[in-house]
Design an enzyme around this catalytic site. Structure first.
Site, PDB file in Angstrom:
ATOM      1  N   GLU A 169     -16.907   9.407   8.634  1.00 19.20           N
ATOM      2  CA  GLU A 169     -16.389   9.141   8.202  1.00 19.20           C
ATOM      3  C   GLU A 169     -16.284   8.228   7.513  1.00 19.20           C
ATOM      4  O   GLU A 169     -14.907   6.843   7.478  1.00 19.20           O
ATOM      5  CB  GLU A 169     -14.405   9.558   8.588  1.00 19.20           C
ATOM      6  CG  GLU A 169     -14.512  10.821   8.853  1.00 19.20           C
ATOM      7  CD  GLU A 169     -13.145  10.670   9.494  1.00 19.20           C
ATOM      8  OE1 GLU A 169     -12.097  10.293   9.370  1.00 19.20           O
ATOM      9  OE2 GLU A 169     -12.828  12.370   9.811  1.00 19.20           O
ATOM     10  N   HIS A 224      -5.470  23.622  16.312  1.00 17.79           N
ATOM     11  CA  HIS A 224      -5.614  22.881  17.802  1.00 17.79           C
ATOM     12  C   HIS A 224      -6.376  21.530  17.117  1.00 17.79           C
ATOM     13  O   HIS A 224      -7.279  21.573  17.715  1.00 17.79           O
ATOM     14  CB  HIS A 224      -6.150  23.977  18.005  1.00 17.79           C
ATOM     15  CG  HIS A 224      -6.021  25.348  18.743  1.00 17.79           C
ATOM     16  ND1 HIS A 224      -6.832  26.293  19.100  1.00 17.79           N
ATOM     17  CD2 HIS A 224      -5.007  25.392  18.823  1.00 17.79           C
ATOM     18  CE1 HIS A 224      -6.063  26.956  19.411  1.00 17.79           C
ATOM     19  NE2 HIS A 224      -5.228  26.881  19.034  1.00 17.79           N
ATOM     20  N   GLU A 264      -8.129  13.466   3.123  1.00 20.30           N
ATOM     21  CA  GLU A 264      -7.058  12.269   3.434  1.00 20.30           C
ATOM     22  C   GLU A 264      -6.689  10.625   3.116  1.00 20.30           C
ATOM     23  O   GLU A 264      -6.394  10.206   3.495  1.00 20.30           O
ATOM     24  CB  GLU A 264      -7.054  12.754   5.077  1.00 20.30           C
ATOM     25  CG  GLU A 264      -9.108  12.512   5.375  1.00 20.30           C
ATOM     26  CD  GLU A 264      -7.995  12.561   7.360  1.00 20.30           C
ATOM     27  OE1 GLU A 264      -7.359  13.481   8.098  1.00 20.30           O
ATOM     28  OE2 GLU A 264      -9.194  12.069   7.993  1.00 20.30           O
TER      29      GLU A 264
END
Ligand code: NOJ
Ligand code: CA
Length: 678
Positions: A177, A379, A484
């Site tokens: 990222e 999950h 995000e």
């Protein structure tokens, strides 16, 4: 002498052929433009080189291994045998950017044997396509080698011309990222793959790998002489432990004159094994909404309490919103037990079978079903991966019973902090996200999920190497800076980021970027560096068979025109073409809807406004289309109130017409072409 000439001469001198080398084998691409030659030098060291249209592209690059439990495997080799074959077949993807894929290559298998007492053997297999090469090592069964512990793979990529490189660093704490670096090739540090290069004469290359199975992911380190050298992800007791016979993943170099040629290549998929799962018709490419952006804005929480996002009432609201607007999926994060403590530090408290008391899982699944909507499971492992493996069969069985057929998984922890515990209660070993053990873990998850007709969208994943061909329930993943970062990233994603992703990360495979934040605002009012039209274009530009409409329902209510495109855009395609673009600058991509007559274009831009003339040559001949154009309005820009300047307009067009798209700085355009009934 010009400076660039001096640099080129220096590069040529550094990358000069290894002395006294004999070419022992060669193979060319079906169109003859690419040629691979294999050399053995006076020491019996093996190297390959690649030329394109008669010019050197990859200079002599060594091959070999350092082993931990045996002598190094790199010198004293002799050619033992060689064979060649050609292959040309077309296969069909169950879902994808294109329906039919042509797999056309010439293959060379060269078998080497050590001349010394042990006579160890190693095969090297090259497949040469018109748009690049793939090669792998194969360790055949042999008397003096059984378990192979690989300390390092010595594969090199010596690019023979000066080049610009787009890359993200390897070994850093935030995994994949990162914003991309654009540097001269000579300044690449330690990079992840895929890495994209453009040589001074305009040849585009992407170095990556295909079919990363039971092996460590490959990174690239700059050698002292400008070569890129493989550096495998660590593992214990060695980076890779295998028994002969086995094959490594394919090392790949995709090659094209155009930036868009890299995007259109299917080389990575072609180097993967065919579908092992059979019919995956139960997976429906589709769009989804859900309890997600609100969590990243800190308006709601994963943990239970007054701001818990995953409540029964809130989820019903999203199910209603999905049903009203034609979205198949509703993702709900924070639905299960385990989020209340410090989950980032401790994933061992997660229970993937138990909802929180304020979340009526059964009732919500039934309510969703009554509205033709499907919950999407979540999950998050917090990297307690062995703990997750112990529960996953039950967890997938539970989801199957409830009609939940897609799950977003997550591996949030710093790089190198995956927790592996082979025996319950035993010691915990730390693994890397891209190490050999995790390559096995992801396949264990896919197989367990497939038995229950569940598809997987992994975040903080291992990199994509085309395994969706073999396991077509591996539908998407993150594996890059996603939307995000526009909520809380410091800095948020730059206008260059997504246009770089198209030509870097996306070459590996689909990404769950989560586009469509029409409010263009992150946490605490932070501006998203994008125009409104660009948020729409991302649905076409960044391919994934599942796409989120990531923003909050109340924000879509404020932008009904833009929302219309998000509702209309398709997610599964018959064809995909890059109409125009340059790495890190802009991209205009056209895709034809799977099994339908509509086409879509998505165009995204860096911070420099530009006009992009597009020829509508791809449209079907003899038809007229209503072009629904969503574009940047006059004066639009990625900063301030101007990012909301937006126009929706319609025109009638046909094949052969031109469409001039003006893209604002940080802007974009999205177009839907609907065939007219005439
Ligand atoms: C990181 C993922 O990328 C993000 O989408 C998710 O919301 C969080 N982890 C929590 O699982
Ligand atoms: Ca993430």
């Amino acid at each position: 002498m010009r400076f660039s000439t001096a640099i080129a001469m220096l590069a040529a001198a550094l990358l000069a052929p290894i002395a006294h080398a004999d070419t022992v084998a060669s193979v060319a691409s079906p169109d003859g433009a690419l040629k691979v030659e294999l050399d053995l030098n006076g020491e019996g060291r093996l190297a390959y080189r690649v030329s394109r249209k008669g010019q050197p592209l990859v200079a002599d690059s060594r091959l070999g291994f350092i082993l931990r439990n045996d002598r190094q495997f790199l010198r004293g080799l002799k050619l033992h045998a060689q064979s060649a074959r050609s292959f040309d077949a077309t296969w069909e993807q169950p879902w994808g950017e294109r329906r039919f894929v042509r797999d056309h290559y010439n293959e060379l298998r060269a078998s080497f044997i050590e001349g010394d007492r042990d006579h160890r053997r190693l095969d090297v297999v090259f497949r040469v396509f018109d748009d690049g090469i793939g090669f792998r090592y194969e360790f055949p069964k042999q008397p003096k080698l059984d378990e192979v512990q690989i300390a390092e793979e010595l594969t090199e990529f010596a690019i023979a011309r000066p080049a610009t490189a787009w890359w993200i660093p390897a070994w850093e704490w935030n995994r994949e990222e990162y914003l991309y670096n654009r540097t001269p090739l000579a300044e690449v540090g330690t990079a992840q793959t895929p890495i994209t290069l453009r040589t001074a004469d305009g040849t585009h290359l992407s170095i990556h790998e295909a079919a990363l199975v039971d092996y460590a992911g490959m990174n690239l380190m700059k050698g002292g002489d400008g070569r890129l050298r493989a550096s495998l992800t660590p593992g214990s007791p060695a980076k890779v432990v295998r028994h002969v016979p086995f094959a490594t993943p394919w090392r790949t170099i995709t090659i094209s004159d155009r930036a868009g040629g890299l995007v259109e290549s299917s080389l990575i998929l072609n180097l993967n094994e065919p579908n092992k799962l059979g019919d995956v018709g139960w997976f429906k490419p589709s769009k989804y909404v859900g309890v997600w952006w609100s969590l990243h804005l800190d308006k709601e929480t994963w943990a239970t309490g007054p701001r818990h996002g995953a409540t029964t009432a809130n989820t019903r609201r999203y199910i209603d919103f999905a049903a009203e607007n034609g979205f198949r999926g509703v993702l709900v994060e924070g639905w299960n037990v385990g989020w209340d403590g410090d989950w980032f530090a401790n994933g061992w408290d997660f229970d993937f079978r138990k909802p929180t008391p304020d979340y009526d899982l059964q009732g919500l699944a039934a309510y969703a079903k009554s509205k033709d909507v499907h919950l999407i499971g979540h999950h998050e492992t917090g990297c307690a991966v062995s703990h997750y493996e112990r529960q996953m069969d039950d967890a997938f069985a539970l989801f199957e019973r409830l009609g939940i057929d897609a799950v977003k998984t997550g591996y949030v922890c710093d790089a190198g902090q995956i927790e592996r515990q082979d025996v319950a209660g035993g010691p915990v070993l730390r693994e890397w996200h891209e190490g050999q053990w995790m390559s096995g873990h992801h396949l264990r998850v896919l197989e367990a999920a497939a038995k229950r007709h569940v598809a997987i969208n992994a975040h903080e994943p291992i990199k994509d190497t085309g395994l969706r061909r073999t396991y077509p329930n591996w539908i998407s993943r993150e594996g890059a800076r996603g939307q995000e970062f526009n909520a809380w990233g410091d800095p948020p994603n730059s206008p260059e980021h997504e246009v770089t992703l198209v030509y870097t990360r996306m070459l590996a495979g689909p990404m769950d970027y989560t586009p469509g934040v029409v409010s263009l605002t992150g946490k605490n009012g932070q501006e998203i560096g994008s125009t409104l039209a660009r948020q729409l274009a991302l649905y076409v530009a960044l391919y994934s068979p599942i796409q989120m409409a990531a923003d909050l329902p109340e924000h879509y209510a404020e932008h009904p025109d833009a929302f219309r495109f998000i509702k209309d855009v398709a997610v599964d395609w018959d064809e995909s073409h890059v109409l125009a673009g340059e790495v890190g600058e802009y991209a205009a991509i056209a895709r034809k809807v799977r099994g339908g007559g509509e086409w879509f274009i998505g165009a995204i831009n860096d911070r420099n406004a530009r006009s992009v003339p597009l020829k509508l040559d791809f449209l079907d001949a003899g038809k007229r289309y209503r072009a629904e154009i969503y574009r940047d309005g006059e004066g639009a820009d990625w900063r301030g109130a101007a990012r909301f300047r937006f126009v929706r307009e319609e025109r009638t067009v046909a094949r052969g017409d031109a469409l001039h798209l003006w893209l604002a700085g940080g802007g974009g355009a999205a177009v839907r072409f609907v065939p007219l009934e005439e």
